[in-house]
Design a protein around this motif. Structure first.
Motif, PDB file in Angstrom:
ATOM      1  N   CYS A   1       8.145 -10.386  35.129  1.00  0.00           N
ATOM      2  CA  CYS A   1       7.451  -9.234  35.806  1.00  0.00           C
ATOM      3  C   CYS A   1       8.378  -8.318  36.337  1.00  0.00           C
ATOM      4  CB  CYS A   1       6.363  -9.977  36.843  1.00  0.00           C
ATOM      5  SG  CYS A   1       5.278 -10.963  36.184  1.00  0.00           S
TER       6      CYS A   1
ATOM      7  N   LEU B   1       3.816  -9.282  28.152  1.00  0.00           N
ATOM      8  CA  LEU B   1       2.698  -8.431  28.172  1.00  0.00           C
ATOM      9  C   LEU B   1       1.424  -9.257  27.522  1.00  0.00           C
ATOM     10  CD1 LEU B   1       3.931  -5.004  27.503  1.00  0.00           C
ATOM     11  CD2 LEU B   1       3.048  -5.870  29.692  1.00  0.00           C
ATOM     12  N   LEU B   2       1.528  -9.884  26.416  1.00  0.00           N
ATOM     13  CA  LEU B   2       0.752 -10.739  25.596  1.00  0.00           C
ATOM     14  C   LEU B   2      -0.035 -11.533  26.577  1.00  0.00           C
ATOM     15  CD1 LEU B   2       2.137 -11.533  22.210  1.00  0.00           C
ATOM     16  CD2 LEU B   2       0.446  -9.659  22.956  1.00  0.00           C
ATOM     17  N   LYS B   3       0.782 -11.920  27.651  1.00  0.00           N
ATOM     18  CA  LYS B   3      -0.280 -13.093  28.396  1.00  0.00           C
ATOM     19  C   LYS B   3      -0.283 -12.690  30.034  1.00  0.00           C
ATOM     20  CE  LYS B   3       3.767 -16.033  28.489  1.00  0.00           C
ATOM     21  NZ  LYS B   3       4.477 -17.415  28.437  1.00  0.00           N
ATOM     22  N   CYS B   4       0.633 -11.816  30.347  1.00  0.00           N
ATOM     23  CA  CYS B   4       0.723 -11.294  31.859  1.00  0.00           C
ATOM     24  C   CYS B   4      -0.443 -10.123  32.139  1.00  0.00           C
ATOM     25  CB  CYS B   4       1.863 -10.982  32.419  1.00  0.00           C
ATOM     26  SG  CYS B   4       1.895 -10.534  33.876  1.00  0.00           S
ATOM     27  N   ASP B   5      -1.477 -10.499  32.549  1.00  0.00           N
ATOM     28  CA  ASP B   5      -2.544  -9.584  32.888  1.00  0.00           C
ATOM     29  C   ASP B   5      -1.999  -8.484  33.887  1.00  0.00           C
ATOM     30  OD1 ASP B   5      -4.384 -10.744  31.233  1.00  0.00           O
ATOM     31  OD2 ASP B   5      -5.224 -11.984  32.686  1.00  0.00           O
TER      32      ASP B   5
ATOM     33  N   TYR C   1       0.361  -6.102  32.038  1.00  0.00           N
ATOM     34  CA  TYR C   1      -0.243  -5.478  30.917  1.00  0.00           C
ATOM     35  C   TYR C   1      -1.050  -4.189  31.826  1.00  0.00           C
ATOM     36  CZ  TYR C   1      -3.695  -4.269  27.366  1.00  0.00           C
ATOM     37  OH  TYR C   1      -4.613  -3.679  26.356  1.00  0.00           O
TER      38      TYR C   1
ATOM     39  N   SER D   1      -0.668  -2.927  34.718  1.00  0.00           N
ATOM     40  CA  SER D   1       0.284  -1.969  35.148  1.00  0.00           C
ATOM     41  C   SER D   1       0.924  -0.855  34.216  1.00  0.00           C
ATOM     42  CB  SER D   1       1.308  -2.468  36.012  1.00  0.00           C
ATOM     43  OG  SER D   1       0.924  -3.150  36.975  1.00  0.00           O
ATOM     44  N   VAL D   2       1.220  -1.367  33.142  1.00  0.00           N
ATOM     45  CA  VAL D   2       2.182  -0.753  32.109  1.00  0.00           C
ATOM     46  C   VAL D   2       0.990   0.173  31.451  1.00  0.00           C
ATOM     47  CG1 VAL D   2       3.007  -0.728  29.854  1.00  0.00           C
ATOM     48  CG2 VAL D   2       3.823  -2.511  31.576  1.00  0.00           C
ATOM     49  N   LYS D   3      -0.328  -0.354  31.446  1.00  0.00           N
ATOM     50  CA  LYS D   3      -1.189   0.719  30.700  1.00  0.00           C
ATOM     51  C   LYS D   3      -1.883   1.761  31.411  1.00  0.00           C
ATOM     52  CE  LYS D   3      -5.386  -0.207  27.797  1.00  0.00           C
ATOM     53  NZ  LYS D   3      -6.452  -1.061  27.598  1.00  0.00           N
ATOM     54  N   GLU D   4      -2.051   1.168  32.805  1.00  0.00           N
ATOM     55  CA  GLU D   4      -2.487   2.300  33.858  1.00  0.00           C
ATOM     56  C   GLU D   4      -1.688   3.575  33.917  1.00  0.00           C
ATOM     57  OE1 GLU D   4      -3.312   2.417  38.444  1.00  0.00           O
ATOM     58  OE2 GLU D   4      -1.419   1.193  37.279  1.00  0.00           O
TER      59      GLU D   4
END
Ligand SMILES: [Zn+2]
Lengths: 178, 225
Positions: B10, B33-37, B40, B42-45
């Motif tokens: 993380c 990123l496939l499993k850490c919500d 995922y 944070s990066v997307k936002e």
């Protein structure tokens, strides 16, 4: 969501678990494809990866790391996609650069301005973040930056994440401290 | 609950966003990123911002210019990082230099004090009677302090004798009318500071006052060079 648990349930024949895996990975795969290449075929690649995964997962050994395996399938699909485009556009090598670089397209001027203002503020408040960022801009990777800044990787990541928090505070509230 | 190795992954979040990870670590983070919500989301936002950060020449310019402007602070920061790196206190140069000072200062002070006490080597010479052919030489280069010993066959313990040392030019450089330091082996000794003495031949004369002129004086000769 516990992917490994869903995976175990799906292997036992739980169709609902299988469909949850599909929906879940489809979203993440789309995102990762977008991170890696610049194409309108993001959904197709993600979907193909999901289909391949569902057709093979039952034969997969239970002890294997599911995420790593899923990622390797996606990586393989992206590789195949690039290979296919290369064959199609043999003579247009610059087009390949377009695909390989996910950062093509116009920059949002408003985002750029707000970011720029906030980064200006952070530079004097937290110069270590600015220095790390500057070295990353020059193309150095984490290990080289740590060497240049004479810090351990953990410290480097802490500096970056702290800088990111300041940046987010500034973007959301107009000031760097919460 | 996330394992500690997942928690460590993380931490790579922003390094991933700004493209500072090695290929190997980037893959590890993408698998994460496939499993850490949390990562995922944070990066997307933050994606629109991180993409802009990576691409904008304006922002790159702001950062490098800002670094240049804070250069004096940067030098201080360099010094601070050199003296206080992120290692255990006992390995920090600042601590080691302090330790060195604590050890060195008393050492230097004691050396200065020792210089003050003038510890020097002393040359010892047995004087022999003028009748001997051997020359006794005190060398100024060796040391300024000389201890002269002399054997006087008639000397008696605790009895007063007259000692005079004269240069060949007649100048008296040492005189003791009541020398009573002969030991039971008829041997006496005196200390002489030869630093300011003129080079040349010197005579030490010993006389027993009680015998008056009845006895010949004992004379010892030495040279200062
Ligand atoms: Zn995470």
């Amino acid at each position: 969501m516990d992917l490994n648990q869903l995976f175990a349930d799906a292997k036992k024949g739980d169709k609902k678990a299988e469909s949850l895996i599909y929906n879940y990975l489809f979203e993440r795969f789309k995102f990762l494809v977008g991170q890696k290449i610049n194409t309108n075929d993001v959904e197709d690649i993600a979907q193909e990866a999901c289909m391949t995964l569902l057709s093979k997962y039952k034969a997969m050994e239970g002890r294997e790391n599911f995420e790593s395996w899923a990622y390797s399938i996606l990586k393989n699909k992206i590789g195949n996609y690039l290979q296919l485009r290369r064959v199609e556009r043999e003579e247009l090598s610059d087009k390949m650069d377009d695909i390989r670089n996910p950062d093509r397209g116009p920059i949002d001027i408003q985002i750029e301005k707000r970011l720029n203002d906030c980064i200006k503020e952070i530079i004097s408040y937290y110069p270590r973040y600015a220095r790390a960022l500057n070295l990353a801009y020059q193309g150095y990777k984490a290990d080289e930056i740590c060497e240049k800044m004479d810090i351990k990787p953990n410290n480097f990541y802490v500096i970056l994440n702290r800088g990111r928090n300041l940046l987010r505070n500034c973007l959301e509230m107009g000031r760097i401290k919460a | 609950m996330r394992s500690s190795s997942e928690q460590q992954l993380c931490n790579l979040l922003h390094a991933y966003e700004i493209g500072a990870l090695t290929d190997e670590d980037r893959e590890r983070f993408e698998i994460h990123l496939l499993k850490c919500d949390a990562c995922y989301s944070s990066v997307k936002e933050f994606k629109a911002h991180s993409d802009t950060m990576v691409r904008s020449e304006l922002i790159k310019g702001t950062v490098s210019q800002g670094i240049a402007e804070t250069e004096p602070k940067g030098s201080f920061e360099k010094l601070r990082r050199y003296l206080l790196p992120d290692v255990p206190v006992i390995f920090r140069p600042a601590f080691l230099y302090l330790l060195l000072l604590v050890v060195l200062i008393p050492l230097v002070i004691s050396m200065i004090q020792m210089r003050g006490t003038n510890i020097e080597s002393v040359q010892y010479q047995d004087l022999i009677s003028t009748r001997s052919a051997k020359r006794t030489v005190l060398e100024k280069d060796l040391s300024n302090q000389a201890t002269l010993t002399f054997f006087y066959p008639d000397a008696r313990h605790n009895r007063n004798y007259r000692l005079i040392i004269t240069h060949e030019n007649g100048q008296v450089i040492y005189k003791d009318e009541n020398y009573n330091m002969f030991n039971e082996y008829q041997t006496g000794a005196i200390n002489l500071d030869i630093e300011n003495l003129t080079p040349g031949r010197y005579n030490l004369t010993i006389k027993d006052p009680e015998l008056g002129d009845q006895r010949e004086e004992n004379v010892y000769t030495f040279w200062i060079e």
